[in-house]
Motif scaffolding. Structure first.
Motif, PDB file in Angstrom:
ATOM      1  N   VAL A  18       0.564 -81.172  48.113  1.00 36.57           N
ATOM      2  CA  VAL A  18      -0.692 -80.775  48.592  1.00 36.57           C
ATOM      3  C   VAL A  18      -1.883 -81.066  47.751  1.00 36.57           C
ATOM      4  CG1 VAL A  18      -2.016 -78.685  48.770  1.00 36.57           C
ATOM      5  CG2 VAL A  18       0.138 -78.900  49.845  1.00 36.57           C
ATOM      6  N   THR A  19      -2.902 -81.271  48.394  1.00 35.87           N
ATOM      7  CA  THR A  19      -4.100 -81.003  47.667  1.00 35.87           C
ATOM      8  C   THR A  19      -4.966 -80.141  48.492  1.00 35.87           C
ATOM      9  OG1 THR A  19      -5.277 -82.849  48.473  1.00 35.87           O
ATOM     10  CG2 THR A  19      -4.016 -83.136  46.520  1.00 35.87           C
ATOM     11  N   ALA A  20      -5.025 -80.325  49.654  1.00 37.89           N
ATOM     12  CA  ALA A  20      -5.921 -79.618  50.476  1.00 37.89           C
ATOM     13  C   ALA A  20      -6.812 -78.777  49.638  1.00 37.89           C
ATOM     14  CB  ALA A  20      -5.170 -78.760  51.418  1.00 37.89           C
ATOM     15  N   GLY A  21      -7.072 -77.566  50.019  1.00 35.78           N
ATOM     16  CA  GLY A  21      -7.943 -76.758  49.213  1.00 35.78           C
ATOM     17  C   GLY A  21      -7.422 -76.600  47.834  1.00 35.78           C
ATOM     18  N   ALA A  22      -6.158 -76.905  47.569  1.00 37.11           N
ATOM     19  CA  ALA A  22      -5.601 -76.724  46.242  1.00 37.11           C
ATOM     20  C   ALA A  22      -5.732 -77.959  45.389  1.00 37.11           C
ATOM     21  CB  ALA A  22      -4.134 -76.344  46.373  1.00 37.11           C
ATOM     22  N   GLY A  23      -6.004 -79.104  45.983  1.00 41.50           N
ATOM     23  CA  GLY A  23      -6.375 -80.270  45.212  1.00 41.50           C
ATOM     24  C   GLY A  23      -5.311 -81.083  44.554  1.00 41.50           C
ATOM     25  N   ALA A  24      -4.113 -81.225  45.116  1.00 40.55           N
ATOM     26  CA  ALA A  24      -3.114 -82.067  44.451  1.00 40.55           C
ATOM     27  C   ALA A  24      -3.484 -83.524  44.541  1.00 40.55           C
ATOM     28  CB  ALA A  24      -1.753 -81.858  45.086  1.00 40.55           C
ATOM     29  N   CYS A  25      -3.636 -84.052  45.742  1.00 38.73           N
ATOM     30  CA  CYS A  25      -4.048 -85.446  45.884  1.00 38.73           C
ATOM     31  C   CYS A  25      -5.378 -85.475  46.595  1.00 38.73           C
ATOM     32  CB  CYS A  25      -3.046 -86.250  46.716  1.00 38.73           C
ATOM     33  SG  CYS A  25      -1.601 -86.742  45.817  1.00 38.73           S
ATOM     34  N   GLY A  26      -6.446 -85.698  45.899  1.00 34.13           N
ATOM     35  CA  GLY A  26      -7.752 -85.666  46.523  1.00 34.13           C
ATOM     36  C   GLY A  26      -7.994 -86.889  47.364  1.00 34.13           C
ATOM     37  N   SER A  27      -9.063 -86.840  48.127  1.00 34.92           N
ATOM     38  CA  SER A  27      -9.397 -88.009  48.931  1.00 34.92           C
ATOM     39  C   SER A  27      -9.901 -89.115  48.033  1.00 34.92           C
ATOM     40  CB  SER A  27     -10.470 -87.627  49.960  1.00 34.92           C
ATOM     41  OG  SER A  27     -11.619 -87.163  49.310  1.00 34.92           O
ATOM     42  N   GLY A  28      -9.896 -90.336  48.562  1.00 29.36           N
ATOM     43  CA  GLY A  28     -10.281 -91.492  47.753  1.00 29.36           C
ATOM     44  C   GLY A  28     -11.738 -91.432  47.343  1.00 29.36           C
ATOM     45  N   SER A  29     -12.022 -92.085  46.232  1.00 32.90           N
ATOM     46  CA  SER A  29     -13.381 -92.067  45.735  1.00 32.90           C
ATOM     47  C   SER A  29     -14.233 -93.188  46.311  1.00 32.90           C
ATOM     48  CB  SER A  29     -13.353 -92.197  44.199  1.00 32.90           C
ATOM     49  OG  SER A  29     -12.681 -93.386  43.821  1.00 32.90           O
ATOM     50  N   SER A  30     -13.610 -94.151  46.943  1.00 33.83           N
ATOM     51  CA  SER A  30     -14.349 -95.301  47.475  1.00 33.83           C
ATOM     52  C   SER A  30     -14.588 -95.132  48.963  1.00 33.83           C
ATOM     53  CB  SER A  30     -13.550 -96.593  47.233  1.00 33.83           C
ATOM     54  OG  SER A  30     -14.167 -97.666  47.899  1.00 33.83           O
ATOM     55  N   SER A  31     -15.817 -95.260  49.397  1.00 29.76           N
ATOM     56  CA  SER A  31     -16.116 -95.092  50.815  1.00 29.76           C
ATOM     57  C   SER A  31     -15.905 -96.386  51.598  1.00 29.76           C
ATOM     58  CB  SER A  31     -17.564 -94.617  50.987  1.00 29.76           C
ATOM     59  OG  SER A  31     -18.444 -95.556  50.400  1.00 29.76           O
ATOM     60  N   ASP A 327       7.052 -84.135  48.271  1.00 32.42           N
ATOM     61  CA  ASP A 327       7.372 -85.491  47.830  1.00 32.42           C
ATOM     62  C   ASP A 327       6.375 -86.516  48.368  1.00 32.42           C
ATOM     63  OD1 ASP A 327       9.630 -85.410  46.074  1.00 32.42           O
ATOM     64  OD2 ASP A 327      10.862 -84.802  47.756  1.00 32.42           O
ATOM     65  N   THR A 328       5.851 -86.276  49.559  1.00 31.06           N
ATOM     66  CA  THR A 328       4.808 -87.159  50.087  1.00 31.06           C
ATOM     67  C   THR A 328       3.538 -87.037  49.265  1.00 31.06           C
ATOM     68  OG1 THR A 328       5.758 -86.970  52.313  1.00 31.06           O
ATOM     69  CG2 THR A 328       3.506 -87.808  52.151  1.00 31.06           C
ATOM     70  N   ASP A 329       3.221 -85.817  48.848  1.00 31.69           N
ATOM     71  CA  ASP A 329       2.065 -85.612  47.986  1.00 31.69           C
ATOM     72  C   ASP A 329       2.218 -86.377  46.674  1.00 31.69           C
ATOM     73  OD1 ASP A 329      -0.447 -83.819  47.340  1.00 31.69           O
ATOM     74  OD2 ASP A 329       0.860 -83.689  45.587  1.00 31.69           O
ATOM     75  N   LEU A 330       3.423 -86.353  46.130  1.00 29.60           N
ATOM     76  CA  LEU A 330       3.680 -87.104  44.899  1.00 29.60           C
ATOM     77  C   LEU A 330       3.426 -88.592  45.119  1.00 29.60           C
ATOM     78  CD1 LEU A 330       4.759 -87.105  41.945  1.00 29.60           C
ATOM     79  CD2 LEU A 330       7.035 -87.485  42.929  1.00 29.60           C
ATOM     80  N   TYR A 331       3.837 -89.109  46.277  1.00 29.62           N
ATOM     81  CA  TYR A 331       3.614 -90.525  46.578  1.00 29.62           C
ATOM     82  C   TYR A 331       2.115 -90.821  46.656  1.00 29.62           C
ATOM     83  CZ  TYR A 331       5.411 -95.050  48.008  1.00 29.62           C
ATOM     84  OH  TYR A 331       5.752 -96.374  48.031  1.00 29.62           O
ATOM     85  N   LEU A 332       1.381 -89.933  47.295  1.00 27.45           N
ATOM     86  CA  LEU A 332      -0.061 -90.142  47.390  1.00 27.45           C
ATOM     87  C   LEU A 332      -0.716 -90.073  46.010  1.00 27.45           C
ATOM     88  CD1 LEU A 332      -0.963 -88.110  50.603  1.00 27.45           C
ATOM     89  CD2 LEU A 332      -0.277 -90.504  50.384  1.00 27.45           C
ATOM     90  N   SER A 356       0.699 -83.978  33.842  1.00 28.84           N
ATOM     91  CA  SER A 356       0.738 -82.624  34.405  1.00 28.84           C
ATOM     92  C   SER A 356       0.547 -82.708  35.915  1.00 28.84           C
ATOM     93  CB  SER A 356      -0.344 -81.745  33.785  1.00 28.84           C
ATOM     94  OG  SER A 356      -0.266 -80.415  34.301  1.00 28.84           O
ATOM     95  N   TYR A 357       1.599 -82.355  36.656  1.00 28.61           N
ATOM     96  CA  TYR A 357       1.555 -82.441  38.118  1.00 28.61           C
ATOM     97  C   TYR A 357       2.225 -81.197  38.684  1.00 28.61           C
ATOM     98  CZ  TYR A 357       2.751 -83.806  42.869  1.00 28.61           C
ATOM     99  OH  TYR A 357       2.899 -83.827  44.235  1.00 28.61           O
ATOM    100  N   ASP A 358       1.487 -80.470  39.523  1.00 28.84           N
ATOM    101  CA  ASP A 358       2.065 -79.263  40.122  1.00 28.84           C
ATOM    102  C   ASP A 358       1.896 -79.224  41.635  1.00 28.84           C
ATOM    103  OD1 ASP A 358      -0.602 -78.682  40.486  1.00 28.84           O
ATOM    104  OD2 ASP A 358      -0.553 -76.741  39.468  1.00 28.84           O
ATOM    105  N   ALA A 359       1.620 -80.374  42.246  1.00 23.56           N
ATOM    106  CA  ALA A 359       1.464 -80.463  43.699  1.00 23.56           C
ATOM    107  C   ALA A 359       0.431 -79.465  44.206  1.00 23.56           C
ATOM    108  CB  ALA A 359       2.807 -80.254  44.398  1.00 23.56           C
ATOM    109  N   GLY A 360      -0.666 -79.356  43.467  1.00 26.72           N
ATOM    110  CA  GLY A 360      -1.741 -78.476  43.893  1.00 26.72           C
ATOM    111  C   GLY A 360      -1.378 -77.011  43.848  1.00 26.72           C
ATOM    112  N   GLY A 361      -0.322 -76.665  43.111  1.00 28.50           N
ATOM    113  CA  GLY A 361       0.094 -75.274  42.992  1.00 28.50           C
ATOM    114  C   GLY A 361       1.396 -74.955  43.700  1.00 28.50           C
ATOM    115  N   LEU A 362       1.980 -75.920  44.377  1.00 33.98           N
ATOM    116  CA  LEU A 362       3.232 -75.658  45.090  1.00 33.98           C
ATOM    117  C   LEU A 362       4.456 -75.738  44.175  1.00 33.98           C
ATOM    118  CD1 LEU A 362       2.531 -77.395  48.493  1.00 33.98           C
ATOM    119  CD2 LEU A 362       2.628 -74.964  48.005  1.00 33.98           C
ATOM    120  N   LEU A 363       4.296 -76.334  43.012  1.00 32.83           N
ATOM    121  CA  LEU A 363       5.337 -76.269  41.993  1.00 32.83           C
ATOM    122  C   LEU A 363       4.929 -75.215  40.972  1.00 32.83           C
ATOM    123  CD1 LEU A 363       6.042 -80.060  41.333  1.00 32.83           C
ATOM    124  CD2 LEU A 363       7.228 -78.513  42.900  1.00 32.83           C
TER     125      LEU A 363
END
Length: 411
Positions: A18-31, A327-332, A356-363
């Motif tokens: 996840v990242t959603a509100g928790a921020g694991a994988c944020g959206s891309g920086s390039s528009s 696991d999909t979040d990890l891929y992203l 340091s990776y916690d899947a936005g708090g899910l780990l």
């Protein structure tokens, strides 16, 4: 994005986020992403492949994994994709067969030109060497030893790589002295899980008094229960997921009503409780991620993503969907680390540099991917179906242990 036409093993073996509100994988920086030369990468999309058993012996157990993939990718695309590119995927059914797994992987790589693969299958060994030789990044469910052998394979849930003392110590703390193991047949991945768990149990001084293979639709659960009772076991370890699990648990309880503990590596699923909760009452399930019952922003983000992007499942609190989401979040996260013009090599080197990776708090225990990716998870929580069969109780704090030395527990 195609959807499953009809409905883990458990995972045991089984065995996201996840990242959603928790921020694991944020959206891309390039528009406005530019075109790249990498396979599967265009100016607007990154195309992945998905391998899982839509048919075959473990299909019902793995079915919800695709929902977790859809939820996490849907959430990423909602937030702009990765570096401005939408994530899409093609999928193939590996039929729970190593040969079909290899054929499907070749098709996705050579015909569909995918960047990399997500794989939720118990027969990943079928394509592992081919994908390693091609340098294809692979993420997904870690069952079998391919995930520790090949540096191109990434997973959060390395659960069957090495024996650990946690499971045996837990059984011992519940008073177990003799254990019967019941595991899904027809799966090499289940065999790996069985071997690792057997060593864990024996290292705690607990005898394995029977090891029973079970095939749903071919074997009678009642006969399994009778074998467990005849073995004299005071506890049972069950490596079965999907619809057969409650029937096997019920049969064990009917034949051996004085069981001190039933430890199941599947069944952390509220939808299952709605159908068979009273049968599952008292069953204990080990998990390596934050329990749904703990709540918090990361868990809520997962729930909302499932509601929006996998609405075919009325209850999002399902074990395989949850781990697939992680696991999909990890891929992203790997795609993010690969930069605005990702290559397969920059994906692998970028992901392996994350400390340091916690899947936005899910780990609950953050991973140092640079050091620990592919190594056995040693910290687990235990949840138990409550007496009413309507929910789960978390049994204390997370329990951490150690990897056992080679040959530990061997009889």
């Amino acid at each position: 994005m195609p959807r499953r036409s009809s409905s883990l093993l458990g995972v045991a073996a089984l065995l996201a986020i996840v990242t959603a509100g928790a921020g694991a994988c944020g959206s891309g920086s390039s528009s406005s992403a530019s075109a790249c030369d990498s396979p599967g990468v265009s100016s607007s999309e990154i195309r992945l492949g998905l391998l899982y058993p839509d048919t075959g012996p473990t299909a019902s157990a793995i079915a919800t994994a695709r929902a977790g993939v859809d939820a996490r990718i849907g959430l990423a695309n909602e937030k702009g994709g990765i570096h401005g590119r939408k994530i899409v995927y093609d999928w193939r059914d590996d039929q729970d067969n190593p040969t079909a797994n290899a054929t499907a992987a070749r098709y996705l790589v050579e015909q569909r030109n995918v960047f990399g693969l997500l794989e939720f299958s118990f027969v990943a060994d079928g394509s592992a060497q081919y994908l390693a030789d091609k340098g294809i990044p692979v993420g997904g469910l870690s069952v079998g030893d391919a995930w520790s052998k090949h540096p191109n394979m990434f997973t959060v849930g390395a659960t069957t790589v090495s024996p650990i003392d946690v499971f045996g110590n837990f059984l011992k703390s519940q008073g177990a002295g003799k254990t019967a193991v019941v595991a899904t047949a027809l799966s090499a991945g289940t065999g790996d899980t069985n071997s690792v768990l057997t060593q864990s149990v024996q290292a705690a001084g607990i005898d394995i008094v029977d090891n029973i293979a079970f095939t749903d639709g071919a074997d009678d659960p009642a006969s399994v229960g009778r074998r467990v009772a005849a073995s004299g076991a005071d506890s049972a370890v069950v490596i079965i997921n999907g619809p057969a699990l409650p029937a096997v648990v019920a049969a064990i309880r009917a034949a051996a009503p004085r069981m001190k503990v039933v430890l199941s590596f599947g069944g952390y699923d509220h939808q299952l409780l709605a159908a068979a909760g009273q049968i599952m009452a008292g069953v204990t399930i080990p998990i390596f991620y934050r329990p749904f019952e703990s709540g918090g922003p990361a868990v809520e983000a997962y729930r909302q993503a499932m509601i929006r992007y996998a609405p075919q499942y009325n209850d999002p609190e399902q074990q395989l969907a949850y781990t697939a989401y992680i696991d999909t979040d990890l891929y992203l996260r790997g795609l993010e680390a690969a930069g605005p013009c990702p290559t397969r090599q920059s994906f692998m080197s970028g992901l392996r540099a994350v400390t340091s990776y916690d899947a936005g708090g899910l780990l609950m225990t953050p991973m140092n991917i640079a050091r620990d990716l592919g190594k056995q998870i040693t910290c687990w929580s235990f949840v138990q179906v409550n007496a009413e069969g309507k929910g789960f109780n978390v049994l204390g704090d997370q329990q951490c242990g150690r990897v056992l030395p080679a040959g530990a527990g061997a009889s």
